[in-house]
Enzyme design. Structure first.
Site, PDB file in Angstrom:
ATOM      1  N   LYS A 257      -6.892   1.868  -2.742  1.00 21.23           N
ATOM      2  CA  LYS A 257      -6.573   1.075  -1.553  1.00 21.23           C
ATOM      3  C   LYS A 257      -6.800   1.890  -0.276  1.00 21.23           C
ATOM      4  CE  LYS A 257      -5.034  -1.974   1.228  1.00 21.23           C
ATOM      5  NZ  LYS A 257      -5.797  -3.159   1.584  1.00 21.23           N
TER       6      LYS A 257
ATOM      7  N   CYS B 138      -3.052  -2.315   9.107  1.00 24.46           N
ATOM      8  CA  CYS B 138      -3.537  -1.541   7.957  1.00 24.46           C
ATOM      9  C   CYS B 138      -4.393  -0.327   8.301  1.00 24.46           C
ATOM     10  CB  CYS B 138      -4.285  -2.456   6.999  1.00 24.46           C
ATOM     11  SG  CYS B 138      -3.175  -3.609   6.161  1.00 24.46           S
TER      12      CYS B 138
ATOM     13  N   THR C  85       0.870  -1.184   0.000  1.00 21.30           N
ATOM     14  CA  THR C  85       0.000   0.000   0.000  1.00 21.30           C
ATOM     15  C   THR C  85       0.901   1.227   0.000  1.00 21.30           C
ATOM     16  OG1 THR C  85      -1.647  -1.257   1.208  1.00 21.30           O
ATOM     17  CG2 THR C  85      -1.855   1.151   1.258  1.00 21.30           C
TER      18      THR C  85
ATOM     19  N   LYS D 156      -7.148  -9.309  15.558  1.00 18.74           N
ATOM     20  CA  LYS D 156      -8.432  -9.905  15.188  1.00 18.74           C
ATOM     21  C   LYS D 156      -8.293 -11.415  15.181  1.00 18.74           C
ATOM     22  CE  LYS D 156      -8.205  -9.806  10.162  1.00 18.74           C
ATOM     23  NZ  LYS D 156      -8.975  -9.427   9.002  1.00 18.74           N
TER      24      LYS D 156
ATOM     25  N   LYS E 144      -2.672   2.727  10.042  1.00 17.43           N
ATOM     26  CA  LYS E 144      -1.639   3.331   9.188  1.00 17.43           C
ATOM     27  C   LYS E 144      -2.248   3.944   7.923  1.00 17.43           C
ATOM     28  CE  LYS E 144       0.578  -0.095   6.420  1.00 17.43           C
ATOM     29  NZ  LYS E 144       0.276   0.274   5.057  1.00 17.43           N
TER      30      LYS E 144
ATOM     31  N   ARG F 236       0.291  -6.378  15.468  1.00 16.98           N
ATOM     32  CA  ARG F 236       0.561  -4.973  15.148  1.00 16.98           C
ATOM     33  C   ARG F 236      -0.643  -4.104  15.502  1.00 16.98           C
ATOM     34  NH1 ARG F 236       3.116  -5.745   9.159  1.00 16.98           N
ATOM     35  NH2 ARG F 236       1.575  -7.420   9.110  1.00 16.98           N
TER      36      ARG F 236
HETATM   37  P1  NAD Z   1       5.225  -7.500   6.576  1.00 19.68           P
HETATM   38  O1  NAD Z   1       5.937  -6.590   7.468  1.00 19.68           O
HETATM   39  O2  NAD Z   1       4.545  -8.722   7.121  1.00 19.68           O
HETATM   40  O3  NAD Z   1       6.222  -8.019   5.434  1.00 19.68           O
HETATM   41  C1  NAD Z   1       7.115  -7.200   4.748  1.00 19.68           C
HETATM   42  C2  NAD Z   1       8.344  -8.043   4.408  1.00 19.68           C
HETATM   43  O4  NAD Z   1       9.184  -7.292   3.524  1.00 19.68           O
HETATM   44  C3  NAD Z   1       9.209  -8.398   5.618  1.00 19.68           C
HETATM   45  O5  NAD Z   1       9.371  -9.800   5.674  1.00 19.68           O
HETATM   46  C4  NAD Z   1      10.536  -7.687   5.350  1.00 19.68           C
HETATM   47  O6  NAD Z   1      11.653  -8.388   5.846  1.00 19.68           O
HETATM   48  C5  NAD Z   1      10.534  -7.629   3.831  1.00 19.68           C
HETATM   49  N1  NAD Z   1      11.423  -6.623   3.244  1.00 19.68           N
HETATM   50  C6  NAD Z   1      11.646  -5.338   3.615  1.00 19.68           C
HETATM   51  N2  NAD Z   1      12.513  -4.744   2.793  1.00 19.68           N
HETATM   52  C7  NAD Z   1      12.861  -5.666   1.853  1.00 19.68           C
HETATM   53  C8  NAD Z   1      13.718  -5.653   0.714  1.00 19.68           C
HETATM   54  N3  NAD Z   1      14.390  -4.559   0.356  1.00 19.68           N
HETATM   55  N4  NAD Z   1      13.826  -6.772  -0.019  1.00 19.68           N
HETATM   56  C9  NAD Z   1      13.152  -7.890   0.312  1.00 19.68           C
HETATM   57  N5  NAD Z   1      12.315  -7.964   1.387  1.00 19.68           N
HETATM   58  C10 NAD Z   1      12.175  -6.857   2.137  1.00 19.68           C
HETATM   59  O7  NAD Z   1       4.166  -6.590   5.785  1.00 19.68           O
HETATM   60  P2  NAD Z   1       2.723  -7.007   5.207  1.00 19.68           P
HETATM   61  O8  NAD Z   1       1.716  -7.018   6.278  1.00 19.68           O
HETATM   62  O9  NAD Z   1       2.883  -8.194   4.319  1.00 19.68           O
HETATM   63  O10 NAD Z   1       2.431  -5.719   4.318  1.00 19.68           O
HETATM   64  C11 NAD Z   1       3.154  -5.450   3.136  1.00 19.68           C
HETATM   65  C12 NAD Z   1       2.427  -4.338   2.390  1.00 19.68           C
HETATM   66  O11 NAD Z   1       1.137  -4.779   1.990  1.00 19.68           O
HETATM   67  C13 NAD Z   1       2.215  -3.071   3.211  1.00 19.68           C
HETATM   68  O12 NAD Z   1       2.316  -1.959   2.372  1.00 19.68           O
HETATM   69  C14 NAD Z   1       0.781  -3.229   3.692  1.00 19.68           C
HETATM   70  O13 NAD Z   1       0.160  -1.989   3.945  1.00 19.68           O
HETATM   71  C15 NAD Z   1       0.136  -3.911   2.505  1.00 19.68           C
HETATM   72  N6  NAD Z   1      -1.048  -4.705   2.832  1.00 19.68           N
HETATM   73  C16 NAD Z   1      -1.077  -5.471   3.950  1.00 19.68           C
HETATM   74  C17 NAD Z   1      -2.200  -6.253   4.227  1.00 19.68           C
HETATM   75  C18 NAD Z   1      -2.263  -7.098   5.470  1.00 19.68           C
HETATM   76  O14 NAD Z   1      -3.352  -7.570   5.794  1.00 19.68           O
HETATM   77  N7  NAD Z   1      -1.154  -7.327   6.164  1.00 19.68           N
HETATM   78  C19 NAD Z   1      -3.288  -6.242   3.348  1.00 19.68           C
HETATM   79  C20 NAD Z   1      -3.220  -5.465   2.203  1.00 19.68           C
HETATM   80  C21 NAD Z   1      -2.088  -4.703   1.952  1.00 19.68           C
END
Ligand code: NAD
Length: 431
Positions: free
Chosen positions: A206, A262, A121, A322, A265, A329
């Site tokens: 989003k 989410c 996002t 949840k 943030k 988080r």
């Molecule tokens: P997360 O923190 O679980 O995972 C992110 C991963 O990226 C980590 O494992 C980290 O080590 C890795 N990372 C960071 N920098 C890196 C790099 N340079 N190269 C390779 N790996 C790297 O995050 P998440 O919850 O999966 O969210 C990721 C994105 O998706 C965010 O922008 C979030 O807003 C969005 N999103 C999350 C959800 C959700 O339910 N968690 C839903 C929709 C969208």
């Protein structure tokens, strides 16, 4: 088709596993070597229903692999998803350093035309910013940029990915759009709608979607608090308004305020995007403020039920933000438990899957083996997360195990009347 998913967290891992299940060849990359080594040995770094089986099956079939070697992943892939974190900075705006650093690595190793997709996002303008960044690094790079926001819900992530309400593809690169359609072709069979937009519209979609859902939560929490003052039941109101199809019944459940990685943030980020474009974000600002107050109101609610908290033992059921996830988080449980402990209470907590994650943020809590041992000798029981397994507890047994039968039901799991008949002193939200 070969794809690479950069960032193997909740979104990246689910995306990688689901595309592999569709028959795509997937390499999931992360900078966290420990995470990659756990995944490579078949161990899941997160709890998500059905994920382990899906990952194992696709690793065995040879379509899914995990690596820290971004070079090889980029070289092999036609489509590269960015699924790294975009956590909030101090001022509420999203931290794009992970996105930028991943993009720099991609630029370094590109060996031909690639479609670069933001699944993270990201704020409006990030796609164009990445285009400029890559061109600056190497003007000869050949690529398309796409925004493909992810709408999955933790706890139901696989089904949400496999049967989405819609797939949003934002781009002005026709070749990239065609490749994305091809990649998502398995979803045509189930007639998942595709919405093709500009990059900016997809990026904004989003934030707008999450802000709208957060609005529903803050709205019903405000109505619930009003119900408390009037002396009527918010469930009656929510049910009756939810039957209006223009409103819908989803997300009308009052509670301790939204949390998770989410909504907090993304509402903050939308407000910061609005101010960046010189616009007000009055509704989103109010949603954030209502949520802040709702979260703060939980401690006084419990204190009113229990009286002086110092020296009391409080049983807390549910820690994750949840049900069906171990994600801690921004979980409401953190504020509630810290507040109770600051007032001298001792906490005995239980969560079906989140206790390991919780112990990292709440080390001084006493973690119980199950609901009943958490309740034993407690001065009050607080429901913080609405896990299904909490819905049919033997409440007579719980009552007899407790020192004093008091319940703060912050998710309205139980009927107030039933609990009072059993002899509990009971408070819910808006009932
Ligand atoms: P997360 O923190 O679980 O995972 C992110 C991963 O990226 C980590 O494992 C980290 O080590 C890795 N990372 C960071 N920098 C890196 C790099 N340079 N190269 C390779 N790996 C790297 O995050 P998440 O919850 O999966 O969210 C990721 C994105 O998706 C965010 O922008 C979030 O807003 C969005 N999103 C999350 C959800 C959700 O339910 N968690 C839903 C929709 C969208």
């Amino acid at each position: 088709m070969h794809i690479a998913v950069i960032g193997t967290g909740y979104v990246g891992l689910v995306t990688g596993a689901c595309f592999a299940e569709f028959g795509v060849d997937v390499t999931c990359v992360d900078i966290d070597a420990e995470k990659i080594s756990r995944l490579s040995s078949g161990e899941m770094p997160i709890y998500e229903p059905g994920l382990e089986q899906l990952v194992t099956k696709n690793v065995q079939s040879g379509r899914l692999r995990f690596t820290t070697d971004i070079k090889q992943a980029v070289e092999q892939a036609l489509v590269i998803f960015l699924a790294v974190g975009t956590p909030p900075k101090e001022d509420g705006s999203p931290d794009l350093s992970f996105v930028e650093s991943a993009a720099r690595s991609i630029a370094e190793y590109m060996n031909g035309y690639k479609v670069i997709v933001t699944k993270s996002t990201v704020p409006i303008g990030t796609g164009e910013y990445l285009r400029t960044l890559l061109r600056e690094i190497n003007p000869r790079l050949n690529f398309g940029i796409v925004s493909n926001p992810e709408f999955l819900r933790e706890g139901a992530a696989i089904n949400d990915f496999m049967r989405p309400d819609r797939v949003v593809i934002g781009s002005r690169d026709q070749e990239a759009i065609a490749i994305m359609r091809d990649l998502y072709r398995p979803l045509y069979l189930i007639e998942a709608p595709f919405v093709v937009t500009s990059l900016e519209a997809a990026e904004l979609t989003k934030y707008a979607a999450n802000a709208f859902l957060a609005t529903k939560i803050s709205f019903i929490n405000e109505i619930a608090n009003l119900c408390d003052s009037i002396g009527c039941d918010v469930h009656d109101v929510a049910k009756a308004i939810g039957m209006d199809r223009r409103i819908g019944s989803k997300f009308l459940h009052p509670g301790p305020g939204f949390g998770g990685s989410c909504f907090p943030k993304d509402t903050q980020a939308l407000a910061s995007v609005a101010s960046q474009f010189g616009r007000d974000s009055l509704i989103v600002d109010a949603v954030i403020e209502v949520n802040r107050r709702q979260r703060q109101a939980m401690l006084p609610k419990i204190e009113k039920l229990v009286g002086e908290l110092s020296g009391k033992t409080i049983a807390v059921l549910g820690l994750a933000f949840k049900p069906e996830t171990d994600d801690m988080r921004e979980a409401p449980s953190i504020d509630i438990i810290s507040g109770l402990m600051n007032r001298g209470a001792k906490i005995r907590a239980y969560d079906p899957v989140a206790m390991i994650e919780a112990a990292a943020v709440l080390p001084d809590v006493n973690y119980a083996d199950d609901e009943y041992s958490a309740a034993t000798g407690a001065d009050a029981l607080v429901f913080v997360t609405e896990w299904n397994q909490f819905r049919a507890l033997d409440m007579k047994r719980i009552r007899d195990l407790m020192k004093s039968p008091k319940i703060a039901d912050l998710r309205n799991i139980y009927e107030p009347e039933d609990m009072r008949e059993l002899g509990f002193e009971y408070v819910g939200i808006g009932r």
